[in-house]
Design an enzyme around this catalytic site. Structure first.
Site, mmCIF file in Angstrom:
data_model
loop_
_atom_site.group_PDB
_atom_site.id
_atom_site.type_symbol
_atom_site.label_atom_id
_atom_site.label_comp_id
_atom_site.label_asym_id
_atom_site.label_seq_id
_atom_site.Cartn_x
_atom_site.Cartn_y
_atom_site.Cartn_z
ATOM 1 N N ASP A 163 70.154 71.514 15.314
ATOM 2 C CA ASP A 163 70.656 70.772 16.193
ATOM 3 C C ASP A 163 72.031 70.561 15.934
ATOM 4 O O ASP A 163 72.623 70.929 14.850
ATOM 5 C CB ASP A 163 69.756 69.453 15.800
ATOM 6 C CG ASP A 163 70.614 68.099 16.296
ATOM 7 O OD1 ASP A 163 70.521 68.133 17.688
ATOM 8 O OD2 ASP A 163 70.951 67.098 15.713
ATOM 9 N N THR B 8 74.422 67.590 17.268
ATOM 10 C CA THR B 8 75.155 66.237 16.983
ATOM 11 C C THR B 8 74.293 65.611 15.590
ATOM 12 O O THR B 8 73.240 65.361 15.626
ATOM 13 C CB THR B 8 74.896 65.138 17.885
ATOM 14 O OG1 THR B 8 75.448 65.933 18.987
ATOM 15 C CG2 THR B 8 75.912 64.053 17.868
ATOM 16 N N ASP C 66 68.370 65.840 12.712
ATOM 17 C CA ASP C 66 68.506 64.563 12.218
ATOM 18 C C ASP C 66 68.077 63.360 13.285
ATOM 19 O O ASP C 66 67.920 62.355 12.722
ATOM 20 C CB ASP C 66 70.177 64.409 12.225
ATOM 21 C CG ASP C 66 70.850 64.302 13.401
ATOM 22 O OD1 ASP C 66 70.537 64.962 14.509
ATOM 23 O OD2 ASP C 66 71.554 63.186 13.551
HETATM 24 MG MG LIG Z 1 71.052 65.047 16.354
#
Ligand SMILES: [Mg+2]
Length: 708
Positions: free
Chosen positions: A393, A395, A593
């Site tokens: 991923d 960000t 995340d």
């Molecule tokens: Mg993220």
């Protein structure tokens, strides 16, 4: 583990004997309790088995290795024969504690898919019943065997095998219990209640579940949006990180869609419910996570694979032994035939097999934790060594996830850079917007004394205004500047260039004039580049999947050396992408995340959550990197390779002593030396194999080069 298997009632898989996962979400709360009860039950069975087996093991070892210490036991031999004490200790272990294994073994025989349980049930029951006959009918057995044999018993083998296998299963079930947490945390993203506006304009608090399509709902600042819908009045600034992974809030006006589970930071509005219950995006995310967890790629355990071949082989050998002794053995040939074939079956059941995998996993999990790698699902460690594709991923995973001020520029000579920052920070003080926070943090690190601002006003989705020393100050985006008639044409090109880089530009105006601007960026983690290039050097494909804009995503991907990028993807697209890769036979690891990564994490063969991310990502993932440093991915992979090797060594050790003892059990040495197997040999083989498995697993802790 076998997705094709679906049963009406909760139970275990008829193919591999593992506990079945529930389908769908509605049944979950109940299902979880059932699993918890099952875990507690298994734990109770294990501890009782442990307490009863320990004296059996100690006294048997003492008997064989040290001296005849029967007199040391509480019961004197003339009161109570030692064999009967063993019978008393072993019976509850085998029949009550080991009951779940017998059930599973029975099913495996009915479905003709032999596994570890078949082997264990077979070995345990033969050892137990043979010993039972010897204990209860000693005279008859002596005459049956012609008095040639040491009529010793195998109660200890039966009890210890059961206990070791119970331990392995307890560890496994505990892992599975934890995965359900992810579902609960996801369900809790939607608020339990919402403010419904009735037809007569009165407002009532109702449960989210009671909301119908078409209902009007009032959303205040700080409220969570209950269901999917559209804004019909007012506006808000919504944190949609659940969907996009981006923490910078998005402005929402009339006719804009809002998503259930996202958070309204600012402004208030009325929305019309469009999708409720199972139709909402959140419900779909929950469904995807549940489904992915249920159908996770089958990991047929190495131990099961070995057992599938081992069981028929051992039975074949026992039958052959029986036949040879019956036809060519000395008198009483039936006695010899029974004695030797039972010995073959007992010795062939390697109790260390049940220990081989859990021991390595336990040691590896401990080592991982010391290095900041929390391994929640130990089986994932077995899979990580074999992945082909690693998906990141953007960000919060490759980047820090929180914007940081990287540049301050003054456009008027009278203001220094520091002055611009001080002005911006003075106004930004008090706002919780991530961009405002980045300005404040920068001012703090420069120890700037902030000024007092009056009439501070936040303008949703655009910025804020106020007055400093009698001057009107405006801080925000291009729309805010045009709202205050501030000309920004001089730096229009620069703004565009910065945006292409994936930066955010914050403009600052004083009394109707543009005086400077600040550039904020989401920094790339320092170890992203070395980690990604190391993964690529190992021959892995590295891909980036992000909910962010294409331009930003490509700029970041270029910097860290990722060629394959998919931007502006929704949670379900991440999930589907992984699914298509798996359909091609690839093994996929996902590193993420956010809530938006949860379905993808659940679907991946190995999921790694970056610490300080969303709780749900960590609850869904098999492995969590506590520090958030991506170096953990490399460390975990290396640890995984070592663990896999260690498990293979353990399996060899578990079988090797038993395989060597098999010819003795079959009576191969009898013609030459008149030597037949006594339970002592079985006991030594069992103890040695368990001991070497434990020692070899502990060796894993001494390997340290993966930590660097
Ligand atoms: Mg993220």
């Amino acid at each position: 583990m076998h997705p094709e298997v679906q049963e009406q009632a909760p139970g275990f898989c008829p193919v591999c004997g593992m506990v079945l996962e529930l389908v769908g979400v509605a049944a979950f709360p109940d299902g979880d309790q059932r699993e918890y009860r099952e875990y507690k039950g298994l734990k109770r069975r294990f501890w009782i088995a442990f307490m009863l087996s320990l004296p059996l093991l100690l006294f048997n070892m003492g008997e064989h290795f040290i001296l005849d210490n029967r007199q040391l036991f509480l019961f004197r031999a003339d009161w109570f024969s030692w064999k009967e004490v063993q019978l008393l200790l072993a019976t509850p272990v085998v029949f009550w504690c080991g009951c779940p294994f017998f059930e599973r073994a029975w099913v495996s025989i009915k479905t003709k898919s032999l596994n570890m349980f078949t082997l264990i049930a077979l070995g345990v029951s033969i050892a137990y019943f043979y010993s039972l006959f010897i204990t209860v009918f000693p005279r008859q057995m002596t005459s049956f065997f012609g008095g040639f044999f040491p009529l010793d018993v195998y109660f200890e083998s039966a009890a210890v095998i059961t206990t070791v296998v119970l331990l392995g299963h307890m560890i496994e079930l505990k892992t599975r219990l934890r995965t359900n947490q992810a579902i609960y945390q996801l369900l809790n993203l939607a608020p339990p209640t919402a403010t419904l506006i009735n037809a007569d304009q009165t407002e009532v608090e109702v449960s989210t579940a009671a909301i119908q399509v078409g209902d009007l709902i009032r959303i205040r600042p700080g409220d969570k949006i209950p269901v999917d819908g559209v804004i019909v009045q007012g506006n808000g600034v919504v944190d949609q990180s659940m969907v996009t992974g981006e923490h910078i809030p998005v402005e929402k006006r009339m006719n804009d869609a809002v998503i259930g589970g996202t958070l309204n930071n600012n402004g208030s509005f009325v929305m019309r419910a469009m999708k409720v219950g199972h139709q909402t995006l959140l419900a779909q995310i929950v469904d995807m996570v549940a489904k992915a967890q249920r159908t996770k790629a089958p990991i047929q355990k190495v131990a099961d694979q070995v057992s599938a071949y081992f069981v028929p082989l051992v039975i074949g050998m026992a039958l052959l032994t029986f036949w040879v002794w019956l036809n060519y053995g000395p008198e009483p040939s039936l006695g010899y035939a029974v004695f030797t074939s039972v010995a073959v079956l007992v010795i062939a059941c390697p109790c260390a097999v049940g220990l081989a995998v859990p021991m390595s996993m336990m040691v590896a999990t401990g080592c991982g934790a010391q290095a900041g790698i929390l391994i929640k699902n130990a089986a994932a460690l077995e899979r990580l060594a074999k992945v082909d594709v690693v998906i990141f991923d953007k960000t919060g995973t490759i980047t820090e996830g929180t914007p940081r001020l990287i540049k301050v520029q003054s456009l008027k000579e009278v203001y220094t850079q520091t002055e611009i920052l001080r002005l911006a920070a003075s106004l930004a003080r008090g706002s919780h917007h991530p961009l405002a926070m980045s300005i404040l943090k920068a001012a703090e690190s420069h120890h700037l004394a902030l000024e007092d601002c009056q009439d501070v006003q936040a303008i949703a989705g655009q910025g804020m205004t106020g007055s400093v020393r009698g001057k009107t100050i405006v801080l925000g985006n291009q729309q805010l500047m045009s709202l205050f008639n501030i000309d920004i044409s001089v730096i229009a090109e620069q703004i565009q260039a910065d945006c292409r880089q994936g930066y955010s530009v914050i403009l600052i105006g004083l009394d109707g004039e543009l005086v400077g601007f600040l550039t904020v960026a989401d920094n790339i983690k320092v170890d992203a580049l070395p980690v990604i290039s190391s993964l690529r050097k190992q021959g892995l494909t590295v891909v980036m999947l992000t909910g962010d804009h294409t331009q930003t995503a490509q700029a970041i991907a270029r910097e860290v050396g990722i060629e394959e990028v998919y931007a502006e993807v929704l949670p379900q697209h991440k999930y589907e992408y992984i699914h298509t890769l798996q359909a091609k036979g690839l093994k996929v690891a996902m590193v993420g995340d956010g809530v938006n990564d949860a379905p993808a994490l659940a679907q991946a063969d190995v999921s790694i959550a970056v610490g300080n991310g969303a709780d749900i990502a960590m609850a869904t993932a098999d492995i969590t990197l506590i520090s958030g440093s991506l170096r953990g991915v490399i460390k975990a992979k290396k640890l995984s390779e070592y663990t896999l090797k260690n498990i293979q060594q353990n399996l060899c050790l578990a079988f090797i002593y038993n395989i060597f003892a098999l010819p003795i059990a079959a009576g191969l040495f009898y013609p030459a030396w008149r030597f037949l197997l006594s339970p002592a040999v079985a006991s030594v083989a069992m103890t040695l194999s368990s001991l070497s498995v434990v020692l070899n697993a502990l060796r894993l802790a001494t390997l340290t080069d993966w930590r660097r």
